[in-house]
Design a protein around this motif. Structure first.
Motif, PDB file in Angstrom:
ATOM      1  N   TYR A  43       0.815  -1.221   0.000  1.00  0.00           N
ATOM      2  CA  TYR A  43       0.000   0.000   0.000  1.00  0.00           C
ATOM      3  C   TYR A  43       0.849   1.271   0.000  1.00  0.00           C
ATOM      4  CZ  TYR A  43      -3.939  -2.978   1.652  1.00  0.00           C
ATOM      5  OH  TYR A  43      -4.916  -3.932   1.789  1.00  0.00           O
ATOM      6  N   VAL A  78       3.087   0.838   8.148  1.00  0.00           N
ATOM      7  CA  VAL A  78       2.485   1.586   9.254  1.00  0.00           C
ATOM      8  C   VAL A  78       3.088   1.157  10.595  1.00  0.00           C
ATOM      9  CG1 VAL A  78       0.370   2.284   8.079  1.00  0.00           C
ATOM     10  CG2 VAL A  78       0.471   0.055   9.185  1.00  0.00           C
ATOM     11  N   PHE A  80       2.141  -0.304  13.391  1.00  0.00           N
ATOM     12  CA  PHE A  80       2.052  -1.641  13.995  1.00  0.00           C
ATOM     13  C   PHE A  80       2.998  -2.620  13.284  1.00  0.00           C
ATOM     14  CE2 PHE A  80      -1.219  -2.337  10.693  1.00  0.00           C
ATOM     15  CZ  PHE A  80      -0.905  -3.623  10.260  1.00  0.00           C
ATOM     16  N   CYS A 103      -3.084   3.326  12.017  1.00  0.00           N
ATOM     17  CA  CYS A 103      -4.038   2.380  11.438  1.00  0.00           C
ATOM     18  C   CYS A 103      -5.324   2.497  12.243  1.00  0.00           C
ATOM     19  CB  CYS A 103      -3.474   0.957  11.544  1.00  0.00           C
ATOM     20  SG  CYS A 103      -4.651  -0.334  11.089  1.00  0.00           S
ATOM     21  N   SER A 104      -6.461   2.632  11.555  1.00  0.00           N
ATOM     22  CA  SER A 104      -7.733   2.798  12.279  1.00  0.00           C
ATOM     23  C   SER A 104      -8.066   1.559  13.098  1.00  0.00           C
ATOM     24  CB  SER A 104      -8.871   3.119  11.300  1.00  0.00           C
ATOM     25  OG  SER A 104      -9.126   2.032  10.439  1.00  0.00           O
ATOM     26  N   LEU A 105      -7.624   0.399  12.650  1.00  0.00           N
ATOM     27  CA  LEU A 105      -7.889  -0.833  13.417  1.00  0.00           C
ATOM     28  C   LEU A 105      -7.104  -0.823  14.725  1.00  0.00           C
ATOM     29  CD1 LEU A 105      -7.940  -3.560  10.645  1.00  0.00           C
ATOM     30  CD2 LEU A 105      -9.785  -3.040  12.250  1.00  0.00           C
ATOM     31  N   ASN A 131      -2.908  -6.192  12.938  1.00  0.00           N
ATOM     32  CA  ASN A 131      -3.149  -4.742  12.887  1.00  0.00           C
ATOM     33  C   ASN A 131      -3.591  -4.242  14.264  1.00  0.00           C
ATOM     34  OD1 ASN A 131      -3.219  -5.792  10.221  1.00  0.00           O
ATOM     35  ND2 ASN A 131      -4.275  -3.972   9.491  1.00  0.00           N
ATOM     36  N   CYS A 189     -11.502  -1.181   9.406  1.00  0.00           N
ATOM     37  CA  CYS A 189     -10.536  -0.437   8.606  1.00  0.00           C
ATOM     38  C   CYS A 189     -11.289   0.660   7.849  1.00  0.00           C
ATOM     39  CB  CYS A 189      -9.845  -1.375   7.617  1.00  0.00           C
ATOM     40  SG  CYS A 189      -9.043  -0.477   6.276  1.00  0.00           S
ATOM     41  N   VAL A 190     -10.837   1.911   7.982  1.00  0.00           N
ATOM     42  CA  VAL A 190     -11.530   3.024   7.326  1.00  0.00           C
ATOM     43  C   VAL A 190     -11.506   2.900   5.804  1.00  0.00           C
ATOM     44  CG1 VAL A 190     -11.403   4.839   9.070  1.00  0.00           C
ATOM     45  CG2 VAL A 190      -9.416   4.424   7.629  1.00  0.00           C
ATOM     46  N   VAL A 191     -10.487   2.254   5.289  1.00  0.00           N
ATOM     47  CA  VAL A 191     -10.369   2.137   3.826  1.00  0.00           C
ATOM     48  C   VAL A 191     -11.341   1.071   3.309  1.00  0.00           C
ATOM     49  CG1 VAL A 191      -8.784   1.598   1.931  1.00  0.00           C
ATOM     50  CG2 VAL A 191      -7.942   2.806   3.957  1.00  0.00           C
ATOM     51  N   HIS A 192     -11.289  -0.114   3.874  1.00  0.00           N
ATOM     52  CA  HIS A 192     -12.113  -1.217   3.368  1.00  0.00           C
ATOM     53  C   HIS A 192     -13.595  -1.045   3.678  1.00  0.00           C
ATOM     54  CE1 HIS A 192      -8.053  -2.815   3.077  1.00  0.00           C
ATOM     55  NE2 HIS A 192      -8.536  -3.529   2.080  1.00  0.00           N
ATOM     56  N   GLU A 217     -10.948  -7.461   5.017  1.00  0.00           N
ATOM     57  CA  GLU A 217     -11.305  -6.352   5.910  1.00  0.00           C
ATOM     58  C   GLU A 217     -12.558  -5.622   5.405  1.00  0.00           C
ATOM     59  OE1 GLU A 217      -7.924  -3.766   6.330  1.00  0.00           O
ATOM     60  OE2 GLU A 217      -6.681  -5.365   7.120  1.00  0.00           O
ATOM     61  N   CYS A 283      -5.115   4.513   1.707  1.00  0.00           N
ATOM     62  CA  CYS A 283      -4.960   4.557   3.158  1.00  0.00           C
ATOM     63  C   CYS A 283      -4.121   5.788   3.496  1.00  0.00           C
ATOM     64  CB  CYS A 283      -4.288   3.282   3.669  1.00  0.00           C
ATOM     65  SG  CYS A 283      -3.920   3.369   5.429  1.00  0.00           S
ATOM     66  N   TYR A 285      -2.991   6.729   6.183  1.00  0.00           N
ATOM     67  CA  TYR A 285      -1.891   6.398   7.112  1.00  0.00           C
ATOM     68  C   TYR A 285      -0.688   5.846   6.339  1.00  0.00           C
ATOM     69  CZ  TYR A 285      -5.705   6.572  10.515  1.00  0.00           C
ATOM     70  OH  TYR A 285      -6.770   6.954  11.280  1.00  0.00           O
ATOM     71  N   MET A 286      -0.956   4.915   5.446  1.00  0.00           N
ATOM     72  CA  MET A 286       0.133   4.352   4.646  1.00  0.00           C
ATOM     73  C   MET A 286       0.788   5.445   3.800  1.00  0.00           C
ATOM     74  SD  MET A 286       0.758   0.981   4.536  1.00  0.00           S
ATOM     75  CE  MET A 286       0.113  -0.502   5.308  1.00  0.00           C
TER      76      MET A 286
HETATM   77 FE1  SF4 Z   1      -5.023   0.021   8.771  1.00  0.00          FE
HETATM   78 FE2  SF4 Z   1      -6.860  -0.063   6.871  1.00  0.00          FE
HETATM   79 FE3  SF4 Z   1      -4.667   1.357   6.477  1.00  0.00          FE
HETATM   80 FE4  SF4 Z   1      -4.556  -1.353   6.486  1.00  0.00          FE
HETATM   81  S1  SF4 Z   1      -5.615  -0.034   5.012  1.00  0.00           S
HETATM   82  S2  SF4 Z   1      -3.154   0.064   7.521  1.00  0.00           S
HETATM   83  S3  SF4 Z   1      -6.102  -1.787   8.052  1.00  0.00           S
HETATM   84  S4  SF4 Z   1      -6.252   1.767   8.052  1.00  0.00           S
END
Ligand code: SF4
Ligand code: 13P
Length: 326
Positions: A43, A78, A80, A103-105, A131, A189-192, A217, A283, A285-286
């Motif tokens: 990602y 990310v 984690f 990561c939202s998770l 995650n 997960c906010v993305v999925h 997810e 994502c 975050y990624m």
């Molecule tokens: Fe977390 Fe979702 Fe990003 Fe994967 S895609 S790192 S689960 S927020």
């Protein structure tokens, strides 16, 4: 507890004058000078994937982190994931280009709340999706990734009650796949979760020759539409080996860079999201990691992941059990 702040891409520090080629050259030079290797997730932005020594899903990257011989791991992923690398291989220095790569998770599951749930179900075995934070891993009996989750759940005594955290969507998918009831944490997960069922159905009508593939997810209704469900590495293997020529891809869009490399003549369409005004299939975050931050991180030897020896020891046990199972 580590909590991520929804990131922004702008760097507040002095600007770098190097162009993309210059950054890549400097990254290669610094990597050699500092005896570092770069691990990147699918990602990450394309340029980061291209400079990585190892590119993969969470499980592959965890296994690589266990085995690398370099002094330093720069983790282009990310928080984690970088923490997991430190837990598995504590003698290495682990650098993460931006500490806000959360990561939202992981954020959805604070240790006090999981401890309270455990107290309500003292006999239950706690299985956590990778995650999550190191503290949550330390409270777990077993860890899993999307690549091995079914095998991990199937390895558990059928009589044993299971708490699964933090992803309710992966949890529901696992209940369906294994027939095991589980107490699910309400994280997502906010993305999925952003994928839009109706729009995917409409896209199918426009591309009847396409196959929809998705990461577990995603929500159940979305997964019901999928011809194949799997981890990022599973999705990549599938598009490479399957005979279809067109795919609607139900996971973070960064993966399409590697899909195009593995199957250059095929067409990949990102799955549509509910809100047309956002880049929700990215994502955030990624994507807070950039090539420039990767360079800075190698140059400045920071940000670095630090965890206490005690936390490392407690968090390592469930990861090791996972690696023995799968
Ligand atoms: Fe977390 Fe979702 Fe990003 Fe994967 S895609 S790192 S689960 S927020
Ligand atoms: P994979 O382990 O399938 O690469 O998934 C990681 C992740 O964060 C998915 O959102």
């Amino acid at each position: 507890m580590y909590t991520s702040i929804l990131p922004h891409k702008k760097s507040e520090v002095a600007p770098i004058t190097l162009d993309k080629t210059g950054l890549k050259e400097e990254i290669a030079r610094l990597k050699k000078e500092k005896n570092a290797c770069i691990l990147a997730h699918y990602y990450q932005e394309a340029d980061i994937q291209d400079v990585a020594d190892y590119l993969g899903d969470s499980l592959y990257l965890a296994k690589v982190a266990e085995q690398v011989t370099s002094d330093v791991i720069v983790f282009a992923g990310v928080h984690f994931m970088a923490e997991t690398a430190k837990i598995i291989n504590p003698s290495k220095r682990i650098w993460l280009p931006d500490l806000n790569a959360g990561c939202s998770l992981a954020d959805s599951c604070p240790p006090e709340a999981l401890s309270a749930l455990k107290a309500q179900h003292p006999e239950a075995l706690v299985v956590t999706y990778i995650n999550c934070t190191a503290e949550i891993k330390a409270l777990s009996d077993l860890v899993c990734t999307s690549s091995n989750a079914v095998a991990v759940i199937n390895s558990i005594d059928p009589e044993r009650e299971i708490i699964f955290a933090p992803d309710r969507n992966l949890g529901r998918y696992l209940i369906q796949q294994t027939g095991r009831p589980m107490i699910l944490w309400e994280g997502a997960c906010v993305v999925h979760e952003a994928f839009a069922f109706e729009k995917i159905v409409k896209l199918f009508q426009e591309h009847p020759d396409a196959q929809f593939i998705a990461h577990p997810e995603s929500e159940s209704a979305v997964l019901d539409l999928a011809k194949y469900i799997g981890s990022t590495s599973g999705l990549l293997d599938y598009v490479q080996n399957d005979s279809a020529q067109k795919y609607i891809v139900g996971t973070e869009v960064g993966i399409i860079h590697e899909m195009k490399k593995r199957a250059p003549h095929k067409t990949f369409i990102p799955a549509p999201v509910q809100d047309d005004t956002c880049a929700c299939s990215e994502c955030a975050y990624m994507k807070v990691n950039t090539l420039e931050k990767l360079y800075r991180c190698l140059r400045d030897e920071a940000p670095e992941i630090f965890l206490s020896e005690d936390l490392i020891a407690r968090a390592r046990k469930p990861i090791q059990r996972m690696l023995e199972i799968a």
